[in-house]
Design a protein around this motif. Structure first.
Motif, PDB file in Angstrom:
ATOM      1  N   GLU A  51       0.829  -1.208   0.000  1.00 35.39           N
ATOM      2  CA  GLU A  51       0.000   0.000   0.000  1.00 35.39           C
ATOM      3  C   GLU A  51       0.861   1.255   0.000  1.00 35.39           C
ATOM      4  O   GLU A  51       0.585   2.213  -0.731  1.00 35.39           O
ATOM      5  CB  GLU A  51      -0.944   0.004   1.201  1.00 35.39           C
ATOM      6  CG  GLU A  51      -2.141  -0.906   1.048  1.00 35.39           C
ATOM      7  CD  GLU A  51      -3.282  -0.510   1.970  1.00 35.39           C
ATOM      8  OE1 GLU A  51      -3.621   0.686   2.019  1.00 35.39           O
ATOM      9  OE2 GLU A  51      -3.823  -1.399   2.647  1.00 35.39           O
ATOM     10  N   TRP A  58      -6.785   2.783  -2.039  1.00 34.61           N
ATOM     11  CA  TRP A  58      -7.614   1.602  -1.864  1.00 34.61           C
ATOM     12  C   TRP A  58      -9.027   1.877  -2.358  1.00 34.61           C
ATOM     13  O   TRP A  58      -9.597   2.917  -2.074  1.00 34.61           O
ATOM     14  CB  TRP A  58      -7.633   1.233  -0.381  1.00 34.61           C
ATOM     15  CG  TRP A  58      -8.457   0.027  -0.054  1.00 34.61           C
ATOM     16  CD1 TRP A  58      -8.053  -1.275  -0.033  1.00 34.61           C
ATOM     17  CD2 TRP A  58      -9.851   0.017   0.322  1.00 34.61           C
ATOM     18  NE1 TRP A  58      -9.094  -2.096   0.325  1.00 34.61           N
ATOM     19  CE2 TRP A  58     -10.215  -1.322   0.551  1.00 34.61           C
ATOM     20  CE3 TRP A  58     -10.810   1.018   0.491  1.00 34.61           C
ATOM     21  CZ2 TRP A  58     -11.497  -1.701   0.931  1.00 34.61           C
ATOM     22  CZ3 TRP A  58     -12.098   0.659   0.857  1.00 34.61           C
ATOM     23  CH2 TRP A  58     -12.427  -0.685   1.077  1.00 34.61           C
ATOM     24  N   CYS A  76      -6.374  -6.734  -1.914  1.00 35.13           N
ATOM     25  CA  CYS A  76      -6.986  -5.412  -2.079  1.00 35.13           C
ATOM     26  C   CYS A  76      -6.869  -4.923  -3.519  1.00 35.13           C
ATOM     27  O   CYS A  76      -6.075  -5.431  -4.313  1.00 35.13           O
ATOM     28  CB  CYS A  76      -6.365  -4.391  -1.132  1.00 35.13           C
ATOM     29  SG  CYS A  76      -4.642  -3.969  -1.466  1.00 35.13           S
TER      30      CYS A  76
END
Length: 210
Positions: free
Chosen positions: A157, A167, A182
């Motif tokens: 991330e 996200w 994700c």
């Protein structure tokens, strides 16, 4: 749609090594290089080399490489989503997948991941695209990194956020199959609202079935 491919190059020094990060690379450039033997996360290095050449040959495909002395020690790829995947169902010409990123073990810690990805977005060449990446924990090098699933997810991330990928929620079954998986997305400044709405329908397929 115009696929802008503007060559960009950077030089990085790391532990006495000189590494060149550049791209998008042409198929001919890539054919002249060799793959580092550590780059085997997705397939054998020789097969991955062939795949990089094929991606670079696509109208929308782009490959950014980190190279030392004629050897590819890291790369990132961008291309249309596979036609068998959910993400291709909108038939979007401006939806590009950040497909794979890999850095050889010996070169981790040099900041190559960040530089590979940021190079691809320089000179506004992806501002007319929605760029997405699907992060699946089964692709992650947990053993080599020494990280657990959640620490690796946080690392990925942070990496994607360096180019303002954020996200996004989705009901895609593969991503929903594990909480560490994700979807991360960057919507370029020139992307029309119609494309954003189509992407919303693709990532929430169940919502629009009734």
């Amino acid at each position: 749609m115009e696929h802008r491919k503007i060559p960009v190059s950077h030089t990085l020094s790391y532990k006495g090594r000189t590494i060149t990060v550049s791209g998008p690379r042409s198929p001919e450039d890539l054919e002249a290089l060799h793959m580092h033997l550590d780059l085997d996360a997705f397939r054998r290095p020789i097969e991955q080399h062939v795949a990089l050449v094929e991606i670079a040959s696509l109208p929308e495909g782009r490959v950014i490489t980190a190279v030392e002395n004629g050897v590819i020690v890291g790369y990132v790829t961008f291309h249309y989503p596979d036609e068998m995947e959910l993400w291709s169902q909108g038939g979007m010409m401006d939806l590009i997948e950040l497909g794979a990123i890999e850095v050889s073990n010996d070169y981790r810690g040099a900041g190559l991941g960040r530089l590979l990805i940021s190079t691809a977005f320089e000179q506004e060449q992806l501002e007319n695209c929605i760029v997405f990446t699907t992060e699946y924990y089964w692709h992650w090098d947990l053993k080599g990194s020494g990280l657990d699933v959640w620490a690796y997810r946080q690392m990925m991330e942070r990496l994607m956020k360096t180019v303002n990928m954020v996200w996004y929620a989705t009901d895609d079954p593969e991503i929903c199959s594990h909480p560490a998986n994700c979807l991360m997305v960057r919507i370029g400044q020139e992307v029309p609202m119609s494309s954003q709405e189509t992407f919303d329908r693709v990532r929430f397929r169940q919502r629009f079935m009734y």
